[in-house]
Design a protein around this motif. Structure first.
Motif, PDB file in Angstrom:
ATOM      1  N   SER A  14       0.731  -0.950   0.121  1.00 21.46           N
ATOM      2  CA  SER A  14      -0.042   0.078   0.277  1.00 21.46           C
ATOM      3  C   SER A  14       1.152   1.041   0.606  1.00 21.46           C
ATOM      4  CB  SER A  14      -1.035  -0.446   1.759  1.00 21.46           C
ATOM      5  OG  SER A  14      -0.055   0.279   2.044  1.00 21.46           O
ATOM      6  N   LYS A  15       0.330   2.388   0.036  1.00 17.89           N
ATOM      7  CA  LYS A  15       1.326   3.740   0.498  1.00 17.89           C
ATOM      8  C   LYS A  15       2.070   4.004   0.880  1.00 17.89           C
ATOM      9  CE  LYS A  15      -1.696   6.137  -2.878  1.00 17.89           C
ATOM     10  NZ  LYS A  15      -2.552   8.032  -3.383  1.00 17.89           N
ATOM     11  N   ALA A  16       1.157   3.574   2.468  1.00 24.40           N
ATOM     12  CA  ALA A  16       1.869   3.336   3.882  1.00 24.40           C
ATOM     13  C   ALA A  16       2.762   2.370   3.556  1.00 24.40           C
ATOM     14  CB  ALA A  16       0.918   3.286   4.687  1.00 24.40           C
ATOM     15  N   SER A  17       2.832   0.731   3.011  1.00 28.06           N
ATOM     16  CA  SER A  17       3.119  -0.037   3.689  1.00 28.06           C
ATOM     17  C   SER A  17       3.288  -0.689   2.537  1.00 28.06           C
ATOM     18  CB  SER A  17       2.648  -1.410   4.321  1.00 28.06           C
ATOM     19  OG  SER A  17       2.521  -2.563   3.616  1.00 28.06           O
ATOM     20  N   PRO A  18       5.077  -0.247   1.355  1.00 30.12           N
ATOM     21  CA  PRO A  18       6.040  -1.208   0.419  1.00 30.12           C
ATOM     22  C   PRO A  18       6.023  -2.782   0.843  1.00 30.12           C
ATOM     23  CG  PRO A  18       7.321   0.353   1.610  1.00 30.12           C
ATOM     24  CD  PRO A  18       6.033   0.626   2.712  1.00 30.12           C
ATOM     25  N   LEU A  19       6.759  -3.291   0.010  1.00 30.49           N
ATOM     26  CA  LEU A  19       7.323  -4.413  -0.535  1.00 30.49           C
ATOM     27  C   LEU A  19       8.477  -4.213   0.608  1.00 30.49           C
ATOM     28  CD1 LEU A  19       6.379  -5.878  -3.644  1.00 30.49           C
ATOM     29  CD2 LEU A  19       5.447  -6.204  -1.590  1.00 30.49           C
ATOM     30  N   VAL A  20       9.186  -5.605   1.018  1.00 32.39           N
ATOM     31  CA  VAL A  20      10.661  -5.336   1.231  1.00 32.39           C
ATOM     32  C   VAL A  20      12.267  -5.043   0.525  1.00 32.39           C
ATOM     33  CG1 VAL A  20      12.307  -7.099   2.180  1.00 32.39           C
ATOM     34  CG2 VAL A  20      10.160  -7.535   3.139  1.00 32.39           C
ATOM     35  N   GLU A  21      11.481  -5.226  -0.742  1.00 34.46           N
ATOM     36  CA  GLU A  21      12.175  -4.446  -1.717  1.00 34.46           C
ATOM     37  C   GLU A  21      12.817  -3.016  -1.859  1.00 34.46           C
ATOM     38  OE1 GLU A  21      10.637  -5.718  -6.064  1.00 34.46           O
ATOM     39  OE2 GLU A  21      12.277  -7.349  -5.410  1.00 34.46           O
ATOM     40  N   ASP A  22      11.436  -2.448  -1.753  1.00 36.58           N
ATOM     41  CA  ASP A  22      11.359  -1.217  -2.325  1.00 36.58           C
ATOM     42  C   ASP A  22      11.775  -0.495  -0.551  1.00 36.58           C
ATOM     43  OD1 ASP A  22      10.773  -1.472  -4.630  1.00 36.58           O
ATOM     44  OD2 ASP A  22       8.441  -1.503  -4.426  1.00 36.58           O
ATOM     45  N   PRO A 272      -0.595  -3.699   4.859  1.00 34.52           N
ATOM     46  CA  PRO A 272      -1.344  -3.267   3.829  1.00 34.52           C
ATOM     47  C   PRO A 272      -2.770  -3.353   3.897  1.00 34.52           C
ATOM     48  CG  PRO A 272      -0.183  -4.902   3.142  1.00 34.52           C
ATOM     49  CD  PRO A 272       0.066  -4.339   4.675  1.00 34.52           C
ATOM     50  N   HIS A 273      -3.681  -3.976   5.036  1.00 31.29           N
ATOM     51  CA  HIS A 273      -4.345  -4.847   4.713  1.00 31.29           C
ATOM     52  C   HIS A 273      -5.087  -3.255   5.692  1.00 31.29           C
ATOM     53  CE1 HIS A 273      -4.739  -8.896   4.230  1.00 31.29           C
ATOM     54  NE2 HIS A 273      -3.948  -8.702   4.856  1.00 31.29           N
ATOM     55  N   LEU A 274      -4.453  -1.981   6.183  1.00 29.76           N
ATOM     56  CA  LEU A 274      -5.095  -0.802   6.687  1.00 29.76           C
ATOM     57  C   LEU A 274      -5.236   0.095   6.045  1.00 29.76           C
ATOM     58  CD1 LEU A 274      -3.397  -1.084  10.131  1.00 29.76           C
ATOM     59  CD2 LEU A 274      -5.670  -2.039   9.950  1.00 29.76           C
ATOM     60  N   GLY A 275      -4.500  -0.162   5.000  1.00 31.00           N
ATOM     61  CA  GLY A 275      -4.961   0.676   3.097  1.00 31.00           C
ATOM     62  C   GLY A 275      -4.084   1.682   3.436  1.00 31.00           C
ATOM     63  N   ASP A 276      -3.939   2.721   2.211  1.00 32.49           N
ATOM     64  CA  ASP A 276      -3.113   3.752   1.604  1.00 32.49           C
ATOM     65  C   ASP A 276      -3.154   4.597   3.123  1.00 32.49           C
ATOM     66  OD1 ASP A 276      -2.504   2.523  -0.740  1.00 32.49           O
ATOM     67  OD2 ASP A 276      -3.965   3.266  -1.786  1.00 32.49           O
ATOM     68  N   GLU A 277      -4.387   4.907   3.645  1.00 31.76           N
ATOM     69  CA  GLU A 277      -4.477   6.374   4.990  1.00 31.76           C
ATOM     70  C   GLU A 277      -3.841   5.348   6.040  1.00 31.76           C
ATOM     71  OE1 GLU A 277      -5.013   8.967   3.451  1.00 31.76           O
ATOM     72  OE2 GLU A 277      -5.765   7.791   1.878  1.00 31.76           O
ATOM     73  N   ALA A 278      -3.235   4.220   6.456  1.00 29.48           N
ATOM     74  CA  ALA A 278      -2.360   4.088   7.662  1.00 29.48           C
ATOM     75  C   ALA A 278      -1.173   5.100   8.149  1.00 29.48           C
ATOM     76  CB  ALA A 278      -2.339   2.112   7.477  1.00 29.48           C
ATOM     77  N   SER A 279      -0.668   4.780   8.786  1.00 32.22           N
ATOM     78  CA  SER A 279       0.409   6.258   9.493  1.00 32.22           C
ATOM     79  C   SER A 279       1.017   5.440  10.004  1.00 32.22           C
ATOM     80  CB  SER A 279      -0.211   6.578  10.890  1.00 32.22           C
ATOM     81  OG  SER A 279       0.598   7.505  11.000  1.00 32.22           O
ATOM     82  N   ARG A 280       2.621   5.349   8.924  1.00 34.28           N
ATOM     83  CA  ARG A 280       4.151   4.676   9.155  1.00 34.28           C
ATOM     84  C   ARG A 280       4.781   6.104  11.091  1.00 34.28           C
ATOM     85  NH1 ARG A 280       7.422   4.060   4.291  1.00 34.28           N
ATOM     86  NH2 ARG A 280       8.695   3.793   5.519  1.00 34.28           N
ATOM     87  N   GLU A 281       4.546   7.378  10.749  1.00 35.04           N
ATOM     88  CA  GLU A 281       4.315   7.724  12.166  1.00 35.04           C
ATOM     89  C   GLU A 281       4.282   6.992  13.140  1.00 35.04           C
ATOM     90  OE1 GLU A 281       3.581  12.020  14.111  1.00 35.04           O
ATOM     91  OE2 GLU A 281       4.609  12.399  12.224  1.00 35.04           O
ATOM     92  N   ALA A 282       2.046   6.771  13.159  1.00 36.84           N
ATOM     93  CA  ALA A 282       2.470   5.802  14.546  1.00 36.84           C
ATOM     94  C   ALA A 282       3.491   4.350  14.672  1.00 36.84           C
ATOM     95  CB  ALA A 282       0.066   6.395  13.990  1.00 36.84           C
TER      96      ALA A 282
END
Length: 468
Positions: A14-22, A272-282
């Motif tokens: 997702s936008k908040a959760s990239p694949l490992v290589e990324d 990524p199940h939480l969607g693009d709007e999930a917070s990486r800061e949180a």
């Protein structure tokens, strides 16, 4: 169509959760292990469920698996002094690991050559190995030392009554044994582990906390629950905000002598199940709390919004500083992944060491000596050996948990991991019971193409080992 006929999807992002290589591209630091790609992908696998249930199958494993492979037994810190010994039991088999001198470790069948009494239970120490039943004694090197009433055993020749020795090898502070006298060297079985773990150094760690749990499930059922992150969405919903479960990367390395696989789940990254709007800061803030220990309140992690670094990178830097304070070592070249992420390796048949400080855990899965539908799980949490002239603490002794005892109640040193393990323990006996019902009804089971590829790999190698 068969499963292998479909395109292979290696996780989702997702936008908040990239694949490992990324995710790794966000950090200029790396290690050969993090960038390594496996050379093997197991084929679609359907199995006879009797392997989880049958005493006959457990007997086959005893003869063709446990008596013939290199297997992790304990750690060197468990027997630090000359004369120290510890028992290693796998099913009905039992061995005794002994420190003979400062540089020599030997392993023997854990059985007196007089009447078969077990010579070592748990850990013990002494200048000689003495049977608790009749007092027969052996020297630490396995040679016979003394027999009470020797006059009644005129047929016993000293050179014929050496304790039965089995092969021993060490790597990274771990001690391995192999009962097969024709076995090749441990180094061949380790495969990529020494190369991959060199940048972390498990030998520079000690056992901070440990537990041994009895479980109502076959050892393979128990281990399989820890070979994939797929179950996180249902079983461990509370960690979806800090672990990118469906972005997990899986690899396997295969050679003629070694069988190793890996699971790499990013942390401080939401699912990524939480969607693009999930917070990486949180996610970073929440994960930081799991690293907190009493006395650390003054240095609690905070995200600096003015920093050019991401919240995840700031958390990694916070951990570098903490580790340097504790050990005096320089962690500036360590990648963020090595400080934060859940990177778990598996070496056939039952050894799961984690890589890095994100989850410095070691799993060992053992069959029960009398019931193939029961097992023992040994869990260690490692910590870096302290520097700055501070003496390394002794290893934490294992906390023994019976079937219905919880990690949360009995193992406070595991912190938030106790809840995770208790959630797994609620599931695993249900899996065992369901497999028994499925076997009776003729129901088949199915493994996911990618997320459960390590389980397929386990059974692929097991079939080969057992000549099935």
């Amino acid at each position: 169509m068969a499963a292998d006929d479909y395109p292979l999807i290696k996780g989702v992002a997702s936008k908040a959760s990239p694949l490992v290589e990324d995710l790794l591209k966000e950090d200029p630091r790396s290690t050969p292990a993090l960038d390594a790609k496996g050379n093997h992908f197991p084929a679609e696998k359907r199995i006879d469920l009797s392997r989880y249930l049958s005493p006959a199958f457990a007997e086959l494993e005893k003869e063709k698996l446990w008596k013939r492979v290199w297997q992790y037994a304990c750690r060197e810190e468990d027997i630090p002094n000359v004369g120290d010994r510890t028992a290693y039991s796998v099913g009905p088999l039992s061995y005794m690991i002994v420190r003979v001198d400062e540089r020599t470790i030997k392993a023997y069948a854990n059985s007196c050559l007089h009447r078969g009494t077990r010579l070592c239970d748990g850990t013990s120490s002494g200048e000689r190995i003495r049977c608790p039943f009749h007092g027969w004694e052996w020297n630490l090197d396995g040679t016979l030392h003394h027999i009470p009433s020797r006059w009644d055993f005129p047929f016993v020749k000293d050179n014929e009554y050496h304790l039965k020795e089995v092969k021993v090898g060490t790597w990274g502070g771990f001690i391995f044994i192999n009962p097969d006298p024709a076995a090749g060297p441990l180094e061949d079985a380790l495969g990529v582990l020494p190369e991959h773990f060199r940048s972390w150094g498990p030998e520079n760690h000690f056992t901070y906390a440990r537990a041994r749990k009895r479980i109502r499930a076959n050892w393979k059922v128990t281990m399989e629950a820890f070979l994939e992150s797929y179950h996180t969405i249902e079983t461990h919903q509370q960690i979806l905000s800090t672990l990118a479960d469906a972005s997990t990367q899986y690899e396997a390395w295969e050679s003629a002598t070694s069988h190793v696989s890996r699971l790499y789940s990013p942390m401080a990254v939401p699912s990524p199940h939480l969607g693009d709007e999930a917070s990486r800061e949180a996610a970073a803030l929440e994960l930081a709390e799991s690293f907190m220990m009493p006395g650390m309140e003054e240095i609690r992690f905070k995200v600096d919004p003015s920093s050019p670094l991401s919240a995840r990178a700031q958390l990694a830097q916070w951990r570098r500083n903490l580790l340097q304070m504790f050990t005096g070592a320089d962690y500036s070249a360590w990648p963020d992944a090595l400080l934060l992420d859940a990177i778990q390796y598996w070496m056939f048949p039952n050894f799961c060491p984690w890589y890095g400080e994100g989850g410095p855990i070691v799993y060992q899965f053992l069959p029960d000596p009398g019931n193939p539908q029961q097992s023992i799980m040994d869990v260690r949490i490692l910590a870096p050996k302290p520097g700055n002239g501070i003496k390394c603490p002794p290893p934490s002794p294992p906390v023994h948990l019976d079937f219905d005892e919880s990690f949360t109640d009995k193992v406070p040193l595991f912190g938030s991991l106790s809840m995770v393990f208790d959630q797994d323990m609620a599931n695993i006996p249900r899996v065992q019971a369901g497999l028994a019902a499925a076997h009776e009804s003729g129901t088949d089971i199915v493994f996911g193409r990618y997320q459960e590829m390590r389980i397929r790999y386990l059974h692929e190698i097991l079939d080969r080992q057992l000549s099935l």
